[in-house]
Design a protein around this motif. Structure first.
Motif, PDB file in Angstrom:
ATOM      1  N   PHE A 211       0.846  -1.189   0.000  1.00  0.00           N
ATOM      2  CA  PHE A 211       0.000   0.000   0.000  1.00  0.00           C
ATOM      3  C   PHE A 211       0.881   1.237   0.000  1.00  0.00           C
ATOM      4  O   PHE A 211       2.032   1.203   0.391  1.00  0.00           O
ATOM      5  CB  PHE A 211      -0.960   0.008   1.203  1.00  0.00           C
ATOM      6  CG  PHE A 211      -0.286   0.141   2.546  1.00  0.00           C
ATOM      7  CD1 PHE A 211      -0.067   1.391   3.108  1.00  0.00           C
ATOM      8  CD2 PHE A 211       0.137  -0.988   3.241  1.00  0.00           C
ATOM      9  CE1 PHE A 211       0.566   1.512   4.334  1.00  0.00           C
ATOM     10  CE2 PHE A 211       0.764  -0.868   4.469  1.00  0.00           C
ATOM     11  CZ  PHE A 211       0.976   0.390   5.020  1.00  0.00           C
ATOM     12  N   ASN A 212       0.303   2.356  -0.488  1.00  0.00           N
ATOM     13  CA  ASN A 212       1.019   3.637  -0.575  1.00  0.00           C
ATOM     14  C   ASN A 212       2.336   3.528  -1.337  1.00  0.00           C
ATOM     15  O   ASN A 212       3.317   4.188  -0.995  1.00  0.00           O
ATOM     16  CB  ASN A 212       1.282   4.206   0.827  1.00  0.00           C
ATOM     17  CG  ASN A 212      -0.004   4.684   1.489  1.00  0.00           C
ATOM     18  OD1 ASN A 212      -0.981   5.010   0.813  1.00  0.00           O
ATOM     19  ND2 ASN A 212      -0.012   4.723   2.806  1.00  0.00           N
ATOM     20  N   GLY A 213       2.385   2.674  -2.344  1.00  0.00           N
ATOM     21  CA  GLY A 213       3.586   2.545  -3.156  1.00  0.00           C
ATOM     22  C   GLY A 213       4.646   1.625  -2.580  1.00  0.00           C
ATOM     23  O   GLY A 213       5.682   1.410  -3.204  1.00  0.00           O
ATOM     24  N   ALA A 214       4.406   1.081  -1.390  1.00  0.00           N
ATOM     25  CA  ALA A 214       5.368   0.156  -0.773  1.00  0.00           C
ATOM     26  C   ALA A 214       5.147  -1.263  -1.318  1.00  0.00           C
ATOM     27  O   ALA A 214       4.133  -1.553  -1.957  1.00  0.00           O
ATOM     28  CB  ALA A 214       5.218   0.168   0.744  1.00  0.00           C
ATOM     29  N   TYR A 215       6.122  -2.118  -1.066  1.00  0.00           N
ATOM     30  CA  TYR A 215       6.028  -3.519  -1.484  1.00  0.00           C
ATOM     31  C   TYR A 215       6.385  -4.427  -0.317  1.00  0.00           C
ATOM     32  O   TYR A 215       6.974  -3.985   0.678  1.00  0.00           O
ATOM     33  CB  TYR A 215       7.003  -3.807  -2.638  1.00  0.00           C
ATOM     34  CG  TYR A 215       6.491  -3.430  -4.015  1.00  0.00           C
ATOM     35  CD1 TYR A 215       6.197  -4.407  -4.956  1.00  0.00           C
ATOM     36  CD2 TYR A 215       6.303  -2.108  -4.368  1.00  0.00           C
ATOM     37  CE1 TYR A 215       5.739  -4.080  -6.230  1.00  0.00           C
ATOM     38  CE2 TYR A 215       5.844  -1.755  -5.629  1.00  0.00           C
ATOM     39  CZ  TYR A 215       5.557  -2.749  -6.558  1.00  0.00           C
ATOM     40  OH  TYR A 215       5.099  -2.407  -7.792  1.00  0.00           O
ATOM     41  N   GLN A 216       6.040  -5.694  -0.462  1.00  0.00           N
ATOM     42  CA  GLN A 216       6.525  -6.723   0.445  1.00  0.00           C
ATOM     43  C   GLN A 216       7.441  -7.658  -0.330  1.00  0.00           C
ATOM     44  O   GLN A 216       7.163  -8.004  -1.486  1.00  0.00           O
ATOM     45  CB  GLN A 216       5.368  -7.496   1.072  1.00  0.00           C
ATOM     46  CG  GLN A 216       4.615  -6.699   2.137  1.00  0.00           C
ATOM     47  CD  GLN A 216       3.674  -7.569   2.929  1.00  0.00           C
ATOM     48  OE1 GLN A 216       2.966  -8.408   2.384  1.00  0.00           O
ATOM     49  NE2 GLN A 216       3.655  -7.380   4.237  1.00  0.00           N
ATOM     50  N   LEU A 217       8.524  -8.047   0.306  1.00  0.00           N
ATOM     51  CA  LEU A 217       9.560  -8.839  -0.345  1.00  0.00           C
ATOM     52  C   LEU A 217       9.640 -10.215   0.305  1.00  0.00           C
ATOM     53  O   LEU A 217       9.550 -10.346   1.530  1.00  0.00           O
ATOM     54  CB  LEU A 217      10.891  -8.101  -0.236  1.00  0.00           C
ATOM     55  CG  LEU A 217      12.149  -8.743  -0.801  1.00  0.00           C
ATOM     56  CD1 LEU A 217      13.079  -7.669  -1.355  1.00  0.00           C
ATOM     57  CD2 LEU A 217      12.888  -9.517   0.302  1.00  0.00           C
ATOM     58  N   GLU A 218       9.814 -11.237  -0.534  1.00  0.00           N
ATOM     59  CA  GLU A 218       9.982 -12.605  -0.034  1.00  0.00           C
ATOM     60  C   GLU A 218      11.380 -13.104  -0.389  1.00  0.00           C
ATOM     61  O   GLU A 218      11.868 -12.865  -1.495  1.00  0.00           O
ATOM     62  CB  GLU A 218       8.924 -13.528  -0.638  1.00  0.00           C
ATOM     63  CG  GLU A 218       7.502 -13.165  -0.226  1.00  0.00           C
ATOM     64  CD  GLU A 218       6.448 -14.073  -0.846  1.00  0.00           C
ATOM     65  OE1 GLU A 218       6.761 -15.290  -1.005  1.00  0.00           O
ATOM     66  OE2 GLU A 218       5.354 -13.598  -1.177  1.00  0.00           O
ATOM     67  N   LEU A 219      11.990 -13.793   0.580  1.00  0.00           N
ATOM     68  CA  LEU A 219      13.318 -14.370   0.380  1.00  0.00           C
ATOM     69  C   LEU A 219      13.231 -15.887   0.423  1.00  0.00           C
ATOM     70  O   LEU A 219      12.445 -16.448   1.191  1.00  0.00           O
ATOM     71  CB  LEU A 219      14.282 -13.893   1.467  1.00  0.00           C
ATOM     72  CG  LEU A 219      14.568 -12.393   1.574  1.00  0.00           C
ATOM     73  CD1 LEU A 219      15.399 -12.107   2.817  1.00  0.00           C
ATOM     74  CD2 LEU A 219      15.286 -11.896   0.336  1.00  0.00           C
ATOM     75  N   ASP A 220      14.049 -16.543  -0.382  1.00  0.00           N
ATOM     76  CA  ASP A 220      14.115 -18.007  -0.334  1.00  0.00           C
ATOM     77  C   ASP A 220      14.525 -18.455   1.065  1.00  0.00           C
ATOM     78  O   ASP A 220      15.510 -17.960   1.619  1.00  0.00           O
ATOM     79  CB  ASP A 220      15.135 -18.530  -1.349  1.00  0.00           C
ATOM     80  CG  ASP A 220      14.681 -18.313  -2.788  1.00  0.00           C
ATOM     81  OD1 ASP A 220      13.465 -18.300  -3.033  1.00  0.00           O
ATOM     82  OD2 ASP A 220      15.559 -18.140  -3.656  1.00  0.00           O
ATOM     83  N   GLY A 221      13.773 -19.387   1.628  1.00  0.00           N
ATOM     84  CA  GLY A 221      14.115 -19.931   2.936  1.00  0.00           C
ATOM     85  C   GLY A 221      13.685 -19.079   4.108  1.00  0.00           C
ATOM     86  O   GLY A 221      14.027 -19.390   5.246  1.00  0.00           O
ATOM     87  N   VAL A 222      12.931 -18.003   3.856  1.00  0.00           N
ATOM     88  CA  VAL A 222      12.470 -17.127   4.937  1.00  0.00           C
ATOM     89  C   VAL A 222      10.947 -17.039   4.876  1.00  0.00           C
ATOM     90  O   VAL A 222      10.383 -16.669   3.835  1.00  0.00           O
ATOM     91  CB  VAL A 222      13.077 -15.709   4.814  1.00  0.00           C
ATOM     92  CG1 VAL A 222      12.543 -14.804   5.916  1.00  0.00           C
ATOM     93  CG2 VAL A 222      14.591 -15.787   4.871  1.00  0.00           C
ATOM     94  N   ASP A 223      10.272 -17.373   5.963  1.00  0.00           N
ATOM     95  CA  ASP A 223       8.809 -17.334   5.994  1.00  0.00           C
ATOM     96  C   ASP A 223       8.281 -15.907   6.094  1.00  0.00           C
ATOM     97  O   ASP A 223       7.243 -15.575   5.521  1.00  0.00           O
ATOM     98  CB  ASP A 223       8.285 -18.157   7.182  1.00  0.00           C
ATOM     99  CG  ASP A 223       8.595 -19.638   7.028  1.00  0.00           C
ATOM    100  OD1 ASP A 223       8.664 -20.106   5.863  1.00  0.00           O
ATOM    101  OD2 ASP A 223       8.774 -20.320   8.048  1.00  0.00           O
ATOM    102  N   GLN A 224       8.995 -15.072   6.829  1.00  0.00           N
ATOM    103  CA  GLN A 224       8.547 -13.693   7.050  1.00  0.00           C
ATOM    104  C   GLN A 224       8.666 -12.852   5.779  1.00  0.00           C
ATOM    105  O   GLN A 224       9.645 -12.928   5.050  1.00  0.00           O
ATOM    106  CB  GLN A 224       9.391 -13.054   8.165  1.00  0.00           C
ATOM    107  CG  GLN A 224       9.070 -11.597   8.438  1.00  0.00           C
ATOM    108  CD  GLN A 224      10.068 -10.984   9.414  1.00  0.00           C
ATOM    109  OE1 GLN A 224      10.987 -11.643   9.889  1.00  0.00           O
ATOM    110  NE2 GLN A 224       9.887  -9.702   9.689  1.00  0.00           N
TER     111      GLN A 224
END
Length: 242
Positions: A211-224
């Protein structure tokens, strides 16, 4: 190997002077000329044969996009960096193989990344050599010193007065500041996605709009999922994408 020759094109004198001043902080780049119009830019480019042209998009009579299209007909085609106050021009800029664009007013951090991109494009062998440095990150835990391979680090974040280093094999709490670790890890593939987070780009698997131009990032091997500040999204995508 001499300095990277640059031509600055902008119809506003103060904008040219500001960019020339900021580029003067990078030893690898030398401003060989300036032009205040599209027509003058073409003549200047013919004279000095620059390695890179910094082009203002919004100019009267002949804009930066039109200048770049003309210069692509040269025997030695320079790299193009567009400068604009309007991000929507970026799409058209990349259609003619611009390697980057700068938003006005200029940001020194963004300009530094642009210069690095120019260096990697012009001298790929040198950039590969510089990024393959040996060495391990020394972590003091109690009275012991652990040595971590930078490529094993997934991400690093600041939690109150402690910096947490998350690796494939374990987590470490250190007093070293995030800024200092960012500096020590600069030769490797780390990127700041938020004022409190550094991630290893080798493990990035997905970006999701938030939201508001932000993103969420996913990493291999990381659940968060990690938050990417909107101020870092553009540079992050440019670092990640071919």
């Amino acid at each position: 190997m001499g300095p990277i020759s640059a031509l600055i094109v902008d119809d506003e004198r103060y904008a040219r002077e500001e960019l020339a001043y900021l580029l003067g902080k990078f030893p690898s780049v030398q401003v060989f000329g300036e032009a205040e119009s599209g027509e003058a830019a073409i003549l200047k480019a013919l004279q000095i044969q620059p390695d890179v042209v910094f082009l203002d998009v919004e100019m009267p009579k002949m804009n930066g996009i039109e200048v770049a299209k003309t210069l692509t007909e040269l025997k030695k085609v320079p790299l193009f960096i567009f400068a604009t106050a309007y991000p929507q021009f970026a799409v058209e800029a990349f259609r003619i193989n611009a390697i980057d664009y700068l938003l006005k007013p200029y940001d020194e951090r963004q300009l530094k990344q642009t210069v690095e991109r120019i260096e990697k494009t012009l001298y790929p062998a040198k950039s590969v050599e510089s990024t393959e440095k040996l060495g391990k990150l020394a972590i003091e835990t109690g009275g012991d010193i652990d040595y971590i391979l930078p490529q094993d680090i997934l991400y690093i974040y600041r939690d109150d007065k402690v910096t947490k280093i998350i690796t494939q094999t374990g987590d470490y709490d250190v007093r070293t500041t995030l800024k200092e670790l960012e500096s020590r890890l600069e030769p490797f593939s780390f990127f700041r996605i938020h004022k409190g987070y550094l991630v290893n780009l080798k493990y990035v698997s997905r970006l999701t709009p938030w939201f508001n131009g932000a993103y969420q990032l996913e990493l291999d091997g990381v659940d968060q999922k990690l938050s990417v500040s909107r101020n870092y999204v553009k540079d992050l995508r440019q670092r990640l994408e071919l």
